[in-house]
Write a protein that holds these residues in place. Structure first.
Motif, PDB file in Angstrom:
ATOM      1  N   VAL A  10      46.209 108.013  44.246  1.00 27.24           N
ATOM      2  CA  VAL A  10      44.995 107.501  43.599  1.00 27.24           C
ATOM      3  C   VAL A  10      43.763 108.086  44.283  1.00 27.24           C
ATOM      4  CG1 VAL A  10      43.744 105.416  42.910  1.00 27.24           C
ATOM      5  CG2 VAL A  10      46.250 105.390  42.990  1.00 27.24           C
ATOM      6  N   GLU A  11      43.830 108.196  45.601  1.00 24.70           N
ATOM      7  CA  GLU A  11      42.693 108.783  46.339  1.00 24.70           C
ATOM      8  C   GLU A  11      42.445 110.226  45.885  1.00 24.70           C
ATOM      9  OE1 GLU A  11      44.188 108.099  50.241  1.00 24.70           O
ATOM     10  OE2 GLU A  11      43.625 105.971  50.192  1.00 24.70           O
ATOM     11  N   LEU A  38      38.996 111.650  44.262  1.00 22.60           N
ATOM     12  CA  LEU A  38      38.255 112.765  44.877  1.00 22.60           C
ATOM     13  C   LEU A  38      37.990 113.904  43.895  1.00 22.60           C
ATOM     14  CD1 LEU A  38      39.868 112.845  48.422  1.00 22.60           C
ATOM     15  CD2 LEU A  38      37.532 112.181  47.831  1.00 22.60           C
ATOM     16  N   GLU A  39      38.734 113.919  42.789  1.00 29.88           N
ATOM     17  CA  GLU A  39      38.460 114.931  41.754  1.00 29.88           C
ATOM     18  C   GLU A  39      37.185 114.610  40.980  1.00 29.88           C
ATOM     19  OE1 GLU A  39      41.756 115.460  39.051  1.00 29.88           O
ATOM     20  OE2 GLU A  39      43.157 115.626  40.723  1.00 29.88           O
ATOM     21  N   HIS A  40      36.665 113.378  41.122  1.00 27.68           N
ATOM     22  CA  HIS A  40      35.456 112.987  40.395  1.00 27.68           C
ATOM     23  C   HIS A  40      34.246 113.659  41.041  1.00 27.68           C
ATOM     24  CE1 HIS A  40      32.230 110.508  38.766  1.00 27.68           C
ATOM     25  NE2 HIS A  40      33.089 110.156  37.819  1.00 27.68           N
ATOM     26  N   GLN A  76      32.517 111.501  47.053  1.00 28.29           N
ATOM     27  CA  GLN A  76      32.644 112.383  48.221  1.00 28.29           C
ATOM     28  C   GLN A  76      33.838 112.018  49.092  1.00 28.29           C
ATOM     29  OE1 GLN A  76      28.776 111.581  49.723  1.00 28.29           O
ATOM     30  NE2 GLN A  76      27.769 112.798  48.147  1.00 28.29           N
ATOM     31  N   ASP A  77      34.159 110.736  49.114  1.00 29.21           N
ATOM     32  CA  ASP A  77      35.320 110.312  49.903  1.00 29.21           C
ATOM     33  C   ASP A  77      35.849 109.026  49.273  1.00 29.21           C
ATOM     34  OD1 ASP A  77      37.259 110.434  51.799  1.00 29.21           O
ATOM     35  OD2 ASP A  77      35.920 110.197  53.530  1.00 29.21           O
ATOM     36  N   PRO A 131      30.512 105.010  40.245  1.00 31.90           N
ATOM     37  CA  PRO A 131      30.523 105.643  38.919  1.00 31.90           C
ATOM     38  C   PRO A 131      31.516 104.952  37.982  1.00 31.90           C
ATOM     39  CG  PRO A 131      31.593 107.061  40.561  1.00 31.90           C
ATOM     40  CD  PRO A 131      31.130 105.836  41.287  1.00 31.90           C
ATOM     41  N   ASP A 132      31.311 105.137  36.683  1.00 33.72           N
ATOM     42  CA  ASP A 132      32.273 104.598  35.716  1.00 33.72           C
ATOM     43  C   ASP A 132      33.507 105.493  35.759  1.00 33.72           C
ATOM     44  OD1 ASP A 132      33.716 103.600  33.693  1.00 33.72           O
ATOM     45  OD2 ASP A 132      32.211 103.891  32.112  1.00 33.72           O
TER      46      ASP A 132
END
Ligand code: 4UW
Length: 520
Positions: free
Chosen positions: A435-436, A440-442, A446-447, A474-475
């Protein structure tokens, strides 16, 4: 070293493939009895039909080059034909990787690539996902129901051919029969290499504390893609000469009706379903008087719930314990080992240690430590990941479970906490690292760090902590929808200034867990 042995003693190892073991069960009784029945469609298979289908599919897979040496992926909900596909492939000498049918295309693609699958078997309802997953890969798709031809897939029936008379020879101890995915104690989901020996012995180990009788039926709503459904439902019931009403997804009324109509004696479930049995008013509307044993596993269940089920239904409610890496069963309650809150005693042929993580020493009698397990059901290792295998398997063949446990003077074990990262949502695995990686692809994140937080039912919710440039959350709905099955989506996302990490860069999950949730 303090080693605890099973009170059930050792178990004779039998040189059978898992399909040969299931055929033994199918031969116990009338070949025309129904052994698999779909709770929704009513499709069914008799013992004779199931065996004939398995042999025919094994014959066809071998002819087509998808037998010995091949890896076949199954992306399907529980249904009678799931058993045909699993055992047809096993009898043909193939390796089978089981994929959650609620996965998104990227999740399916990842498992296909990681496992090295050469054929994907699916159902019409998952065909669109399957096709999106294989785009760019040279991966044929076979469809169990419907012809699929309009979409460039082949019907599974086209792979049925002259029946295979005997198991394609494989080394029972080293050939990888099944490759379910588990994140184990850390990191991303990994293929767990299980042999025919692992799966056969675990059926026989589980049948000692938890006997199943020829001719009886239970409901299989626990999915076959997960090791609990695969071993304890599919293989244990069929090997014992019993049968299954398969449910493609959990539905309370269908479950209760099946228990009533088939006068079911035993039910295996997970804690959220145990709670429903203990509390839901619909339960009163069905005659469940045949039910004598309810077994919960895959996540902790408090004794208040087992007591409530026992009182309400007049049956014995208890726990067992397992892990994908143990095929999965290592413990089960049974007569003499019914202590409230306990997971019971070691199954035959299984040994345990309780090792204090901080010292590496065995705990004093009754003390807490990490549960280590040794036995013929312990996996061969993680597929293509010797580093993860070495981290999980200690010297001498001991598997580190990542669970904090203790054992009493009688040999009843209890699980107190999970030391590993794993989150359990309705009994299913959610790997925080997975899930992390998606968070992080968003572009604005940043973390990120992900934890499980127990809700008031004892189930866990996925909770995320993110560091963003503007401090706003963010959404993430559309971002997660495209990449993760629903049960892995964070239920809550908090913005934090920084993710606590060790000097080596590891997320300090306990620090995060112990800190009050910001804004909560
Ligand atoms: N109490 C507390 C429990 C318990 C538990 C599991 O997804 P996996 O790898 O595998 C499973 C297997 C569950 C299972 C198999 C056979 C069986 O008879 C039975 O009971 C009826 C259950 O879930 O997750 C493994 C992890 O799940 C947790 C624990 O953390 C373990 O390492 N877990 N059973 N009774 N926690």
């Amino acid at each position: 070293m303090t080693v605890y042995e099973s009170p059930h003693g050792q178990l004779e190892l039998r040189d059978l493939s898992v399909t040969e073991r299931v055929f033994e069960g199918l031969a116990l009784g009338d070949p025309d009895r129904i052994v698999l029945s779909d709770a929704v469609t009513g499709d069914s298979l008799t013992a004779a039909e199931l065996e004939a289908d398995i042999r025919a599919l094994a014959g066809g897979l071998s002819e087509a080059g998808w037998g010995a040496g091949a890896t076949i992926a199954i992306l399907a909900p529980n249904m009678p034909a799931y058993v045909t596909v699993f055992h047809g492939a096993a009898f043909a000498g193939a390796t089978i990787t089981t994929i959650n049918p609620s996965y998104t295309a990227p999740e399916v693609a990842h498992q296909l690539q990681d496992s090295g699958a050469q054929l994907l078997v699916t159902v019409s309802a998952a065909l669109e996902t399957a096709q999106a997953a294989v785009s760019g890969m040279d991966m044929p798709i076979a469809v169990i129901d419907g012809d699929g031809e309009a979409n460039g897939a082949m019907p599974l029936s086209s792979l049925m051919s002259a029946p295979l008379a005997a198991q394609v020879p494989v080394d029972l101890d080293t050939h990888v029969l099944a490759l379910p995915y588990s994140s184990g104690t850390t990191g991303l989901p990994k293929g767990v290499m299980l042999s025919h020996r692992n799966l056969v012995v675990n059926v026989d180990q589980a049948l000692v504390p938890v006997p199943v009788y020829p001719g009886e039926m239970t409901v299989a709503f626990l999915p076959f893609f997960h090791i609990y459904g695969l071993t304890v439902m599919m293989n244990m019931y069929l090997s014992a000469g019993a049968g299954l009403v398969t449910m493609p997804r959990f539905d309370l009324e269908t479950l209760l009706r099946a228990i009533q109509d088939h006068k079911m004696r035993m039910l295996c479930l997970v804690p959220p379903v145990a709670l429903v049995l203990a509390k839901h008013p619909l339960v009163e509307e069905f005659d469940l008087s045949a039910l004598k044993v309810v077994i919960s596993g895959a996540a902790p269940l408090g004794s208040a719930t087992t007591d409530a089920i026992s009182t309400r239904l007049g049956c014995t409610a208890m726990q067992a314990y397992g892990m994908t890496e143990m095929s999965p069963v290592s413990h089960a309650c049974c007569d003499g080992y019914l202590k409230p809150g306990s997971i019971g005693a070691l199954v035959p042929g299984t040994a345990a240690r309780i090792v204090v993580p901080e010292t590496g020493q065995d705990a004093a009698p009754g003390g807490k430590g990490e549960l280590w397990i040794k036995g013929p059901q312990v996996m061969l290792g993680y597929h293509g990941n010797p580093a993860a295998t070495a981290e999980t398997m200690a010297e001498g063949g001991w598997l580190r479970t990542g669970d904090l446990a203790s054992v009493d003077e009688n040999g009843s074990f209890a699980i107190h906490d999970r030391l590993k990262e794993l989150i359990k949502m309705h009994g299913f695995q959610v790997a925080p690292a997975e899930v992390e990686a998606v968070l992080l692809e968003h572009p604005n994140i940043q973390d990120a760090a992900v934890l499980g937080r127990a809700d008031d039912t004892g189930d866990e919710a996925v909770v995320a902590y993110v560091v963003t440039g503007d401090g706003q959350v963010p959404d993430l709905a559309a971002h997660c929808e495209a990449r993760l099955a629903h049960y892995k989506h964070p239920a809550k996302v908090y913005s934090v200034d920084a993710i606590p990490k060790s000097a080596s860069g590891k997320i300090l999950r306990r620090v995060l867990r112990d800190a009050a949730a910001p804004g909560a």
